[in-house]
Structures are given as C-alpha cells and as structure tokens.
Scaffold this motif. Structure first.
Motif: not given
Length: 295
Positions: A20-29, A31-35, A72-76, A79-84
């Motif tokens: 969650f820390l990694f997502m918090r750092i990387a998602a703004p740069a 975006g949720p889908v690319a991350l 798709i349902t356990n990762s893709a 991960f987009i949801c939590f990245g967003y």
C-alpha cells in the motif's frame, strides 16, 4: 504452526503492508492502470523462469481459462481499485478496508460453495461490516456537513477490490483445486499482465515517472506480487487456508506503521477503532477467537 511458518506469516504481512505504501508513492506518477500492469508484468517475469525450472509450464496451457479469470479478479482489477484509492486516501486506511477481504470471501463461500454460515460467522460478518460502514462514514464525511466525494469513491474502490478477492477465492477453490501454488501464482500474474497490456498502452503516462515511483513499482512487482504469492501459497500448503488468512490481521499494522514512518501519514482514533472492529469481525468469521462452550 512451525517457527518457519510463523516467520513466513510475519514476512508476508510486512510485504503486503508495504504494497500500500508502494502504491501510494507510484500511483500518482503511473496512474492506477499502468501501475497495475507494471506490478503483474514484473511478477510474471520473475515467476515464469521459476515455473519453467520446476517443469510446470504445461500446466498453464491446461488451465489457461480459469487462470485468466483468476488473474483478472485476483490481481488486475483489485490492483487498479487499490491504486485508484491511494490517490485519495492513505496507505494505512486502504489497508484497513482491505482487511474486510475475509468477510467477502465468507459470503461468496456461503452463497456459491454452500459453506455453512454459523451464528458466530454471521455475527462476525455483521460486526465486520459495521466497522467498515462506520469507518467509511467517518472518513468520507457522511456524518458531517458535506461528503468528500474523492474519498468516498476511494473507499468504494477498496470495497470493490475486496469483493473481487472474495469471488476469486471461491472460484479458485471450485475450479483450480489441486493445481500447484507456483502455477497459480505464475499463471494469475501472467494472465493479468496479458489482460492489462492494451489498457496500459492507452493509459501510459505522458511524462516518464521518476526514479522513486519506478523503484516503488518494481518493489511492488518483485516483492508484493512475486515473492508474496510464493509465501502465501506456501503457507496455504503448510498451515491451511484459515491460518494463512490470519495474515489479514497483520497487514494493516504494517501498512499503518510504514505509512506513518515513511510518509508521515496520520493515525487517527477512527482508524484504530474501525480497524479493530473489522479485525474482530474477521477473526470471528475465520474461527480464530475462542468461543464459549455449550453447557
């Protein structure tokens, strides 16, 4: 639980808490889908050689359809949801909502796999969802003068992620029982990467992310997906799914600590109380709390 299994459990919680820390750092740069794509693609590149070394690549082809849905349902999508979500809420808060995953898993297992819903499991579900709703209402400003829409949407995204995790757990048990842990981990990450590749091309950021977001994305791929899934499926094999699911209790602790230590995120009383209620409900659902014996 052996000492080695206990160490695996703590290490897994620390890694998934850090995700969650990694997502918090990387998602703004990114975006949720690319991350999400970088995370699953990196994990697949790490795991595929290991699966080949074990001589199990043929299993991917045999089970590619259910593995695609699990990916798709356990990762893709989760991960987009939590990245967003981490674009608007803290890493610690996102991890607390993620702790509701065993609650949704229990609901799907009851409705789909016909697992019995005892009075204690029912009480745990009610308690856990009460904690989720109370914390969500507090953080989104529902009880105040106005609703914080970005925060509310972030919370909805987290809860959607837990629903997807819950569905995937029951689907995996129904369709992929007997498939090795390494095949499940590798196949799901590879399938998620394939599914996300077209969307990642369309949503790739115009400005190349810097070294810190790339580092966080790489750590998310290699640690939070690659290594973590190996540990998780090994725990399931050694101590069973219920004991392995107890990692849920430790993840928010690590996530909150990482966020407060490295990102100066605030730890509020509402987070502590709401998180405790969610964890207590989850413990009842998993049968990890002592229950009074009948006279």
């Amino acid at each position: 639980m052996r000492t080695r299994d206990g160490l695996d459990l703590v290490l897994l919680a620390a890694i998934w808490g850090a995700s969650f820390l990694f997502m918090r750092i990387a998602a703004p740069a990114f975006g949720p889908v690319a991350l999400a794509f970088v995370r699953v693609a990196g994990a697949a590149l790490m795991l595929l050689p290991l699966l080949a070394w074990r001589g199990e690549l043929g299993t991917l082809q045999k089970h590619w359809r259910p593995l695609l849905l699990v990916g798709i349902t356990n990762s893709a999508l989760p991960f987009i949801c939590f990245g967003y979500a981490t674009l608007s809420i803290t890493a610690g808060l996102a991890s607390i909502f993620n702790a509701a995953t065993p609650l949704t898993s229990a609901l799907f297992a009851w409705a789909w796999l016909k697992e019995p819903m005892t009075r204690w499991r029912t009480a745990g579900l009610a308690l856990g969802f009460f904690g989720v709703l109370g914390l969500a209402g507090n953080k989104a400003g529902v009880r105040g003068e106005g609703i914080d829409l970005p925060v509310l949407l972030a919370i909805v995204a987290c809860l959607l992620g837990t629903l997807l995790y819950g569905f995937s757990a029951s689907f995996t048990k129904r369709r992929l029982t007997g498939v090795s842990a390494m095949t499940l981990a590798t196949g799901s990450q590879f399938a998620a990467a394939i599914a996300l590749a077209p969307l990642a091309v369309v949503t790739w950021p115009a400005a190349m992310p810097g070294a810190l977001p790339w580092g966080a994305a790489a750590a998310s791929a290699l640690l939070s997906s690659g290594l973590a899934y190996i540990l998780y499926f090994r725990l399931i094999a050694h101590v069973g799914p219920t004991n392995a699911a107890s990692v849920t209790f430790l993840i928010p602790v690590f996530a909150v600590v990482w966020g407060a230590w490295l990102l100066d995120e605030a730890i509020t009383p509402a987070m502590v109380i709401g998180g405790a209620v969610i964890v207590a409900g989850t413990a009842l659902v998993l049968g990890l709390l002592p229950r009074p014996k009948r006279a």
